[in-house]
Structure formats: C-alpha cells, structure tokens
Design a protein around this motif. Sequence first.
Motif, PDB file in Angstrom:
ATOM      1  N   VAL A 199       0.831  -1.204   0.000  1.00  0.00           N
ATOM      2  CA  VAL A 199       0.000   0.000   0.000  1.00  0.00           C
ATOM      3  C   VAL A 199       0.864   1.252   0.000  1.00  0.00           C
ATOM      4  N   GLY A 200       1.925   1.230   0.823  1.00  0.00           N
ATOM      5  CA  GLY A 200       2.774   2.416   0.963  1.00  0.00           C
ATOM      6  C   GLY A 200       3.485   2.810  -0.306  1.00  0.00           C
ATOM      7  N   LEU A 201       3.796   1.835  -1.170  1.00  0.00           N
ATOM      8  CA  LEU A 201       4.485   2.138  -2.427  1.00  0.00           C
ATOM      9  C   LEU A 201       3.730   3.159  -3.268  1.00  0.00           C
ATOM     10  N   PHE A 202       2.389   3.158  -3.165  1.00  0.00           N
ATOM     11  CA  PHE A 202       1.573   4.068  -3.969  1.00  0.00           C
ATOM     12  C   PHE A 202       1.575   5.494  -3.420  1.00  0.00           C
ATOM     13  N   PHE A 203       2.136   5.681  -2.238  1.00  0.00           N
ATOM     14  CA  PHE A 203       2.108   7.014  -1.613  1.00  0.00           C
ATOM     15  C   PHE A 203       3.511   7.590  -1.423  1.00  0.00           C
ATOM     16  N   ILE A 204       4.508   6.992  -2.065  1.00  0.00           N
ATOM     17  CA  ILE A 204       5.881   7.496  -1.957  1.00  0.00           C
ATOM     18  C   ILE A 204       6.023   8.786  -2.768  1.00  0.00           C
ATOM     19  N   GLN A 297      -5.051   6.144   5.332  1.00  0.00           N
ATOM     20  CA  GLN A 297      -5.181   4.682   5.310  1.00  0.00           C
ATOM     21  C   GLN A 297      -5.291   4.156   6.747  1.00  0.00           C
ATOM     22  N   GLY A 298      -6.219   4.726   7.503  1.00  0.00           N
ATOM     23  CA  GLY A 298      -6.350   4.391   8.920  1.00  0.00           C
ATOM     24  C   GLY A 298      -6.713   2.937   9.169  1.00  0.00           C
ATOM     25  N   TRP A 299      -7.428   2.326   8.234  1.00  0.00           N
ATOM     26  CA  TRP A 299      -7.835   0.923   8.435  1.00  0.00           C
ATOM     27  C   TRP A 299      -6.621   0.006   8.497  1.00  0.00           C
ATOM     28  N   ILE A 300      -5.587   0.330   7.714  1.00  0.00           N
ATOM     29  CA  ILE A 300      -4.371  -0.487   7.761  1.00  0.00           C
ATOM     30  C   ILE A 300      -3.625  -0.236   9.067  1.00  0.00           C
ATOM     31  N   ALA A 301      -3.716   0.994   9.576  1.00  0.00           N
ATOM     32  CA  ALA A 301      -3.093   1.292  10.874  1.00  0.00           C
ATOM     33  C   ALA A 301      -3.710   0.429  11.967  1.00  0.00           C
ATOM     34  N   ASP A 302      -5.038   0.230  11.896  1.00  0.00           N
ATOM     35  CA  ASP A 302      -5.700  -0.644  12.878  1.00  0.00           C
ATOM     36  C   ASP A 302      -5.248  -2.097  12.702  1.00  0.00           C
ATOM     37  N   LEU A 303      -5.068  -2.491  11.452  1.00  0.00           N
ATOM     38  CA  LEU A 303      -4.596  -3.847  11.167  1.00  0.00           C
ATOM     39  C   LEU A 303      -3.202  -4.059  11.758  1.00  0.00           C
ATOM     40  N   LEU A 304      -2.382  -3.008  11.730  1.00  0.00           N
ATOM     41  CA  LEU A 304      -1.037  -3.098  12.281  1.00  0.00           C
ATOM     42  C   LEU A 304      -1.057  -3.352  13.786  1.00  0.00           C
ATOM     43  N   SER A 305      -2.080  -2.863  14.471  1.00  0.00           N
ATOM     44  CA  SER A 305      -2.180  -3.121  15.910  1.00  0.00           C
ATOM     45  C   SER A 305      -2.320  -4.618  16.179  1.00  0.00           C
TER      46      SER A 305
END
Length: 461
Positions: A199-204, A297-305
Amino acid sequence: MKFNPFRKENLSRYLGTDKKFVKTLGAGDLLALGIGAVIGTGIFILPGTVASTEAGPGVTLSFVIAAIVCGLCSMCYAELSSSIPVAGSAYSYGNLLYGEVIGWILGWALVLEYMLSVAAVSAGWAAYFHSLINSVGLHLPHQLENAYNPASGTYFNLVAVISVFLIALLLSRGLKTSIKLNNIAVVIKIAIIFIFIGVGLFFIKPANYKPFTPFGANGVFHGATTVFFAFLGFDVVSASAAEVKNPKRNMPIGIIGTLIIAAILYMAVSIVLTGMVHFDKLNVANPVAFALKQVNQGWIADLLSIGAIVGMSTMMLSMIYSSSRLIYSIGRDGLLPSFLGKIDKHGLPENSLWIVTTIIALMGGIFSLDELTNLVSIGTLLAFAFVSFGVILLRQRSDIPDASFKVPFYPVIPILSTLACIGMMFFLPIKTFIFAAIWFSFGLLIYFTYGYKHSKLNTQK
C-alpha cells in the motif's frame, strides 16, 4: 582436586544428555522461530524514530551496515551450531571451547538478553491489549494496568503476567504444537508487513528522500548502532540445536536465512516509510501507523495493531523457549540446581520452563524496564564476540566433528566479527557498563559459591 575454573566440558556427555529431547524441528521451523524472535514491534518503530533523530532516509543504509555485522556473526553461529548440535547456544559453546567459567559468563549474559527482552515485550503486549479493549469500552482497574509506580497509582501489570503464562502454557503442550502455531503467526505477521509495503508504495513522494543523509555519514553509522539491536534474537535458533532434525544441514539455513529475511524486511519498510512521510515528522511512538494515517489509510493502521500483538507473541514464544533451554543446560551441568536440568517423559524441560516463566512474569508485572534495555545489548554483544572468536578455537579441536557449514574467508571473518561486536559495545552509555559490572559480579558470586562445587565436571576424570 586442583582448582580450575577453565576446565572444559566433553561434547559426548552433552550429546548423551540431550538425546532425550524429541527432534521435531526442520529448516522451515527454524526460520519461523528466528523470524518470530527478530521481527517484532521494532519493525514498526525503529525505521521511523532512527530516521527522524539520527540518519534521515539513510536509515536504510544503517540497516545494511547492521545486517552486515550481524551477518558476520551469524556465519560463526552457523558453523558452531552445526558442529556442536547441543542445547544452550553460546553457554554450551563457551564450556566446550573456552572453559567452564567463560561458559557461565556467556550463559549469564544470555539470561539477561532473553529474560529482560520477554519482560519488556510483555509490557508492550499489555499496552496494545489495553488499547484494544478500551476501544470497545472495557477497562481493567487502573491499579492493575501497569508496572509498580505508586505515584501514578499503578501496582501490577496483570495483563503482562497473564500473557507470559499463556505463552508458557502453549510451550508446555509440546514443541510440535507450539511451532505449528508460531509458524502460522509468523506468516500472518509477514503478510501484514507486506500489506504495508504494498500500500505504501503508492504514496511514496521522491521529494521526501531529500536530503538522503541529513546528518552525514556519522549519522548513518550511529543509526546502525541503534538499529543493530533490531536484529538481536537470531541466536535463539542455535538454542534449539538439540531438537533439530539433521542439524548439520538445517542449523545454517535457520540462522543465516533468518538474518537475510529480516534484513530485507527492515530495509523495505525503511524505504517505504521515509518515502511516504518526510523523516523529520517520524519521531512518534508508532511512526508506521502515523504514516498510514497521514495518507488516509487508517484501516491499515488498525490492522497493524493486530500485527503488533501477533508479532510480540511470536517473539515471546521464541525467547521463553530459548530461556528454558538455556536454564536447562546450566542445570544439566550442575551449575544451577540439578532439577532444572531434568527432561520430562514428553521430552520437555518442564521445570526450567516454569521457573523461567515465573521470573519473567514477575519482572514484566512489577518492574519498569526502560533503564535496563541497554543491558540486553551489552550481554548479547559479549556472547556474539566470544562465539565469533570461538570458530578459531573450534578449528583447532580434533575431538569435535567438522561442521557441514564452514565460515568462508577463515580466519578473517571470525576476527572481523569479534572486533565489530566489541566496537559496538563502545557506543553504549557508561551507565550500561556499570549495571553490567553489577550483574556479572553477582553471576560470578553464584558460580564460585555454588556452581563450581556442584559442577558435573567434578565427577569426571
């Protein structure tokens, strides 16, 4: 009998004692065990904080340098573990190659590394757990939410203690079951890391990489000494040697493979993270989650928890497992009470497992370990240095079988690895050396008042 603390152990006795272990681990299991120990919450924190305060986007180079140093040492571990497939890791190698008192010092250093690491991580596990239950309106009594600190109204970290005992209960069910669950958890953890990278690659934004080394080369090297400790834990693989199928083949794969995979993941996260957000904004408690929220991309931040809890669980499993095998090894040799060196009918060192678990749980429940984390580093670096130089001693021994894996460019790499580990120690603060002096003085007191007199070497001719 002449007093001789440098008397050496016999490999055949170790092999004879350790044959009671059930050999269940293959190369894939070792890789999962190693990755479970090395890739923890640090992958979500260190790339951001080190980039912000020390190295900028050049933190990726810091990880490369640290990986090279660890890689040198990992090759030394691989040769020793494939030639000496016994429990106890650096402790047993020290007994065989240097002499009993050096083995004891290395064992005492590893006790520090393993137990403090798990106790610290159990507190982090508890913090994430509290965050999750608080989000649905559930709360534990404040007095039981954190370590002993009357000023803030907390007395005992109940969840930290429970997490340690749950992991130990899983290990007590048998290594085969534990490893299966650990393998699944490691796959989940790596999948979450790949989701972040994908996901992060698209926001570099390329502009975020400028300047690439804002603190200069000195900042990159200083950053390397910080992120070096993110790789600690690969040595737990060598602690499992007595339970490995075909150790001559599988031990090198597990140890070196763990380092390669960990280095790739750390560098990938660093590149993506510093490309998503400018490095000067990343000095936050959870930089990866922060970066994801910055790009909505807050949903992925929750997934990281969830990934963080899974990651901490695998690290705790690996370290409690290694701690129990280490204490078993010391009890096996009589340097600690012999009941710790017993293996039950299921092939498990049950006594050492529950003693280790109780000590770690109490440490995690009562003590705040912020001031002691550098002790983990100095103890580990000391063990790494002795293991690296131990390859030179191993090559001079005709009574120990040749290893299937041999360190290339011998003796250059063992010497470089030894010097690199010693050099890393000098980047640690003075107070760490003071704490270490106290810790090792206490350990030597135990050895000379109890261990030497009760050693199994006293009964050997």
